[in-house]
Write a protein that holds these residues in place. Structure first.
Motif, PDB file in Angstrom:
ATOM      1  N   LEU A  88       0.846  -1.150  -0.048  1.00  0.00           N
ATOM      2  CA  LEU A  88      -0.007   0.176   0.079  1.00  0.00           C
ATOM      3  C   LEU A  88       0.904   1.303   0.148  1.00  0.00           C
ATOM      4  O   LEU A  88       0.698   2.168  -0.847  1.00  0.00           O
ATOM      5  N   HIS A  89       1.818   1.151   0.953  1.00  0.00           N
ATOM      6  CA  HIS A  89       2.768   2.388   0.925  1.00  0.00           C
ATOM      7  C   HIS A  89       3.366   2.619  -0.367  1.00  0.00           C
ATOM      8  O   HIS A  89       3.564   3.784  -0.920  1.00  0.00           O
ATOM      9  N   GLN A  90       3.797   1.662  -1.132  1.00  0.00           N
ATOM     10  CA  GLN A  90       4.417   1.606  -2.450  1.00  0.00           C
ATOM     11  C   GLN A  90       3.590   2.334  -3.709  1.00  0.00           C
ATOM     12  O   GLN A  90       3.773   3.304  -4.187  1.00  0.00           O
ATOM     13  N   ASP A  91       2.016   1.731  -3.309  1.00  0.00           N
ATOM     14  CA  ASP A  91       1.139   2.356  -4.453  1.00  0.00           C
ATOM     15  C   ASP A  91       0.816   3.734  -4.078  1.00  0.00           C
ATOM     16  O   ASP A  91       0.690   4.538  -4.916  1.00  0.00           O
ATOM     17  N   LEU A  92       0.931   4.311  -2.750  1.00  0.00           N
ATOM     18  CA  LEU A  92       0.422   5.634  -2.558  1.00  0.00           C
ATOM     19  C   LEU A  92       1.803   6.509  -2.746  1.00  0.00           C
ATOM     20  O   LEU A  92       1.325   7.547  -3.352  1.00  0.00           O
ATOM     21  N   MET A  93       2.709   6.133  -2.825  1.00  0.00           N
ATOM     22  CA  MET A  93       4.040   6.973  -3.159  1.00  0.00           C
ATOM     23  C   MET A  93       3.824   7.325  -4.732  1.00  0.00           C
ATOM     24  O   MET A  93       4.138   8.283  -5.224  1.00  0.00           O
ATOM     25  N   ARG A  94       3.723   5.918  -5.396  1.00  0.00           N
ATOM     26  CA  ARG A  94       3.378   6.324  -6.906  1.00  0.00           C
ATOM     27  C   ARG A  94       2.066   7.132  -7.400  1.00  0.00           C
ATOM     28  O   ARG A  94       2.114   7.986  -8.224  1.00  0.00           O
ATOM     29  N   ILE A  95       1.040   7.196  -6.525  1.00  0.00           N
ATOM     30  CA  ILE A  95      -0.252   7.813  -6.615  1.00  0.00           C
ATOM     31  C   ILE A  95       0.255   9.338  -6.374  1.00  0.00           C
ATOM     32  O   ILE A  95      -0.027  10.343  -6.876  1.00  0.00           O
ATOM     33  N   ARG A  96       1.075   9.442  -5.241  1.00  0.00           N
ATOM     34  CA  ARG A  96       1.526  11.110  -4.939  1.00  0.00           C
ATOM     35  C   ARG A  96       2.283  11.476  -5.912  1.00  0.00           C
ATOM     36  O   ARG A  96       2.338  12.879  -6.380  1.00  0.00           O
ATOM     37  N   ARG A  97       3.155  10.791  -6.613  1.00  0.00           N
ATOM     38  CA  ARG A  97       4.026  11.369  -7.720  1.00  0.00           C
ATOM     39  C   ARG A  97       3.252  12.079  -8.987  1.00  0.00           C
ATOM     40  O   ARG A  97       3.777  12.777  -9.750  1.00  0.00           O
ATOM     41  N   ALA A  98       1.940  11.430  -9.368  1.00  0.00           N
ATOM     42  CA  ALA A  98       1.142  12.086 -10.154  1.00  0.00           C
ATOM     43  C   ALA A  98       1.876  12.260 -11.615  1.00  0.00           C
ATOM     44  O   ALA A  98       1.522  13.340 -12.188  1.00  0.00           O
ATOM     45  N   ASP A  99       2.413  11.153 -11.901  1.00  0.00           N
ATOM     46  CA  ASP A  99       3.108  11.246 -13.147  1.00  0.00           C
ATOM     47  C   ASP A  99       2.644  10.143 -14.186  1.00  0.00           C
ATOM     48  O   ASP A  99       3.040  10.318 -15.200  1.00  0.00           O
ATOM     49  N   LYS A 100       1.923   9.351 -13.634  1.00  0.00           N
ATOM     50  CA  LYS A 100       1.128   8.282 -14.522  1.00  0.00           C
ATOM     51  C   LYS A 100       0.000   7.547 -13.951  1.00  0.00           C
ATOM     52  O   LYS A 100      -0.157   7.514 -12.580  1.00  0.00           O
ATOM     53  N   SER A 101      -0.775   6.783 -14.589  1.00  0.00           N
ATOM     54  CA  SER A 101      -1.786   6.177 -13.957  1.00  0.00           C
ATOM     55  C   SER A 101      -1.181   5.005 -13.099  1.00  0.00           C
ATOM     56  O   SER A 101      -0.351   4.462 -13.398  1.00  0.00           O
ATOM     57  N   VAL A 102      -1.951   4.615 -11.959  1.00  0.00           N
ATOM     58  CA  VAL A 102      -1.630   3.534 -11.067  1.00  0.00           C
ATOM     59  C   VAL A 102      -2.793   2.719 -10.945  1.00  0.00           C
ATOM     60  O   VAL A 102      -3.833   3.043 -10.789  1.00  0.00           O
ATOM     61  N   ALA A 103      -2.682   1.181 -11.251  1.00  0.00           N
ATOM     62  CA  ALA A 103      -3.567   0.357 -10.989  1.00  0.00           C
ATOM     63  C   ALA A 103      -3.457  -0.383  -9.582  1.00  0.00           C
ATOM     64  O   ALA A 103      -2.297  -0.634  -9.055  1.00  0.00           O
ATOM     65  N   VAL A 104      -4.456  -0.381  -9.043  1.00  0.00           N
ATOM     66  CA  VAL A 104      -4.722  -0.566  -7.473  1.00  0.00           C
ATOM     67  C   VAL A 104      -5.732  -1.901  -7.349  1.00  0.00           C
ATOM     68  O   VAL A 104      -6.524  -2.001  -8.024  1.00  0.00           O
ATOM     69  N   ARG A 119      -8.730  -1.325  -9.998  1.00  0.00           N
ATOM     70  CA  ARG A 119      -9.131   0.024 -10.408  1.00  0.00           C
ATOM     71  C   ARG A 119      -7.878   0.893 -10.707  1.00  0.00           C
ATOM     72  O   ARG A 119      -6.675   0.710 -10.250  1.00  0.00           O
ATOM     73  N   LEU A 120      -8.181   1.813 -11.369  1.00  0.00           N
ATOM     74  CA  LEU A 120      -7.152   2.848 -12.042  1.00  0.00           C
ATOM     75  C   LEU A 120      -7.301   4.073 -11.658  1.00  0.00           C
ATOM     76  O   LEU A 120      -8.302   4.858 -11.597  1.00  0.00           O
ATOM     77  N   ILE A 121      -6.149   4.416 -11.015  1.00  0.00           N
ATOM     78  CA  ILE A 121      -6.226   6.114 -10.429  1.00  0.00           C
ATOM     79  C   ILE A 121      -5.490   6.776 -11.499  1.00  0.00           C
ATOM     80  O   ILE A 121      -4.263   6.269 -11.810  1.00  0.00           O
ATOM     81  N   THR A 122      -6.202   7.451 -12.171  1.00  0.00           N
ATOM     82  CA  THR A 122      -5.429   8.252 -13.423  1.00  0.00           C
ATOM     83  C   THR A 122      -5.166   9.582 -12.938  1.00  0.00           C
ATOM     84  O   THR A 122      -5.352  10.251 -11.787  1.00  0.00           O
ATOM     85  N   LEU A 123      -4.546  10.366 -13.988  1.00  0.00           N
ATOM     86  CA  LEU A 123      -3.983  11.631 -13.666  1.00  0.00           C
ATOM     87  C   LEU A 123      -5.042  12.701 -13.476  1.00  0.00           C
ATOM     88  O   LEU A 123      -5.006  13.715 -12.689  1.00  0.00           O
ATOM     89  N   GLU A 124      -6.312  12.274 -13.857  1.00  0.00           N
ATOM     90  CA  GLU A 124      -7.583  13.178 -13.778  1.00  0.00           C
ATOM     91  C   GLU A 124      -7.894  13.080 -12.191  1.00  0.00           C
ATOM     92  O   GLU A 124      -8.372  14.056 -11.780  1.00  0.00           O
ATOM     93  N   HIS A 125      -7.599  12.263 -11.654  1.00  0.00           N
ATOM     94  CA  HIS A 125      -7.993  12.312 -10.188  1.00  0.00           C
ATOM     95  C   HIS A 125      -7.080  13.052  -9.262  1.00  0.00           C
ATOM     96  O   HIS A 125      -6.256  12.369  -8.684  1.00  0.00           O
ATOM     97  N   ARG A 126      -7.335  14.180  -9.164  1.00  0.00           N
ATOM     98  CA  ARG A 126      -6.620  14.990  -8.344  1.00  0.00           C
ATOM     99  C   ARG A 126      -7.062  14.933  -6.906  1.00  0.00           C
ATOM    100  O   ARG A 126      -5.900  15.006  -5.905  1.00  0.00           O
ATOM    101  N   ILE A 127      -8.075  14.219  -6.291  1.00  0.00           N
ATOM    102  CA  ILE A 127      -8.457  13.897  -4.886  1.00  0.00           C
ATOM    103  C   ILE A 127      -8.492  12.705  -5.028  1.00  0.00           C
ATOM    104  O   ILE A 127      -9.350  11.689  -5.515  1.00  0.00           O
TER     105      ILE A 127
END
Length: 207
Positions: A88-104, A119-127
């Motif tokens: 979870l920590h690794q995925d949240l760090m990737r999400i925080r970088r906001a440089d590409k989509s992240v699959a969770v 589920r895909l967290i995309t760059l559009e998902h600012r929150i």
């Protein structure tokens, strides 16, 4: 404090202004309503600014039953040590970088397993609303998550309401009444008491 869902959505939108990505932790004990409220909150935000919000459920980071069985942890599945906190920590760090989509991953409760990349967290998902039991737990390795959250919320629900919901949850999953009581009182409520006693102070307590 007990803001309604509309006020909370407005509060998060205001707090997220100026942030490329704003990560919110929504923590609480089992059956506190985390999944329901996080999805509702996400919808409320997206109604105001379409496509801006998404939810990451901590339950997706359950270790698989095969892993738990090899470690003798199946009987306490749902306890802190039965989750992949580092994943979870690794995925949240990737999400925080906001440089590409992240699959969770997302947990499938009827199947009792996590579905990878569900589920895909995309760059559009600012929150991004992260919901789960142990996000604010002040026991290793969970405190490492704290620096990844811009805002922290902790749901407060009386024990008697949690007990009622937990028993019904187990009944709905096919357990008989005796087994439902046993799982609710001797497993889930033990975790609930830990969360209530050992979580760090959140930015907001939500009841």
């Amino acid at each position: 404090m007990n803001p309604n869902i509309h006020d909370m959505a407005a509060r998060l939108l205001e707090a997220a202004q100026g942030h490329e990505r704003f990560v919110v932790a929504l923590a609480g004990p089992p059956a506190a309503g985390k999944s329901f409220l996080s999805e509702w909150l996400c919808r409320e935000i997206n109604e105001r600014q379409p496509g801006i919000a998404a939810v990451v459920p901590m339950d997706g980071y359950h270790f698989d039953n095969a892993v738990l069985e090899s470690q003798g942890l199946v009987p306490i599945k749902g306890a802190p040590e039965t989750f992949d906190a580092d994943g979870l920590h690794q995925d949240l760090m990737r999400i925080r970088r906001a440089d590409k989509s992240v699959a969770v991953p997302v947990f499938d409760r009827p199947l009792d397993l996590a579905r990878a990349g569900a589920r895909l967290i995309t760059l559009e998902h600012r929150i991004v609303i992260v919901e789960g039991n142990y996000l604010l737990l002040n026991q290793a390795p969970w405190p490492a998550l704290n620096e990844l959250f811009d805002m922290t919320l902790l749901l407060e629900v009386p024990d008697e309401i949690l007990e009622e919901r937990l028993i019904q949850r187990w009944l709905d999953m096919g357990q008989d009444r005796r087994a439902a009581y046993d799982k609710a009182y001797h497993k889930d409520m033990r975790n609930a008491r830990l969360i209530k006693a050992e979580s760090i102070e959140p930015d907001l307590r939500w009841s």
